[in-house]
Design a protein around this motif. Structure first.
Motif: not given
Length: 152
Positions: A39-42, A44-55
């Motif tokens: 929601a915070a990223a959205r 600011e604009g249109r979300l074109v990439v949303s990546r979650l990095y995990l170990d």
């Protein structure tokens, strides 16, 4: 967020790339909701990439939760910070995005934000909580925000 809005001025619907440092953001002490980060990223604009990095220690439930919310989940057996930094820098240099948002409390991502800015991409540092905020990351970004901490 005035600096960020100035950086994005003129764009009708800026493309936002969100990169989330899972091990540093999704900690019990912060109680961060993956939907809140999106929601915070959205905002600011249109979300074109949303990546979650995990170990490699991420639970199947966490991986499934990320995927269910629309994240492109990247699980690495190596250093999550290195993978996220390389991927974010590569995206900024090779794809057209208007804003790079990094959710982390790790100063390691300062060079990523600086490289994005050098290439005309606005930057946003998202911290999981006030005590989890990196001043260096905040200062390197065009703007910064702290996700709301749970009320006691």
């Amino acid at each position: 967020m005035e600096r960020l809005r100035d950086a994005l001025a003129g764009g009708d619907d800026p493309g936002v790339a969100l990169f989330v440092d899972g091990p540093n953001v999704l900690r019990d002490e912060f109680d961060v909701d993956l939907d809140d980060v999106l929601a915070a990223a959205r905002e600011e604009g249109r979300l074109v990439v949303s990546r979650l990095y995990l170990d490699e220690h991420a639970t199947p439930g966490l991986i499934q939760a990320g995927e269910a919310r629309g994240y492109d989940v990247r699980v690495t057996s190596g250093d999550v910070d290195v993978k996220l930094a390389v991927d974010a820098t590569e995206l900024v240099l090779s794809e057209h995005v208007d804003l790079l948002a990094v959710a982390s409390r790790d100063t390691d991502f300062k060079p990523v934000l600086e490289k994005a800015a050098e290439n005309g991409v606005a930057t946003l540092a998202i911290a999981p909580g006030e005590h989890g905020r990196s001043d260096a990351l905040r200062n390197a970004a065009d703007d910064a925000l702290v996700l709301a901490e749970p009320e006691e």
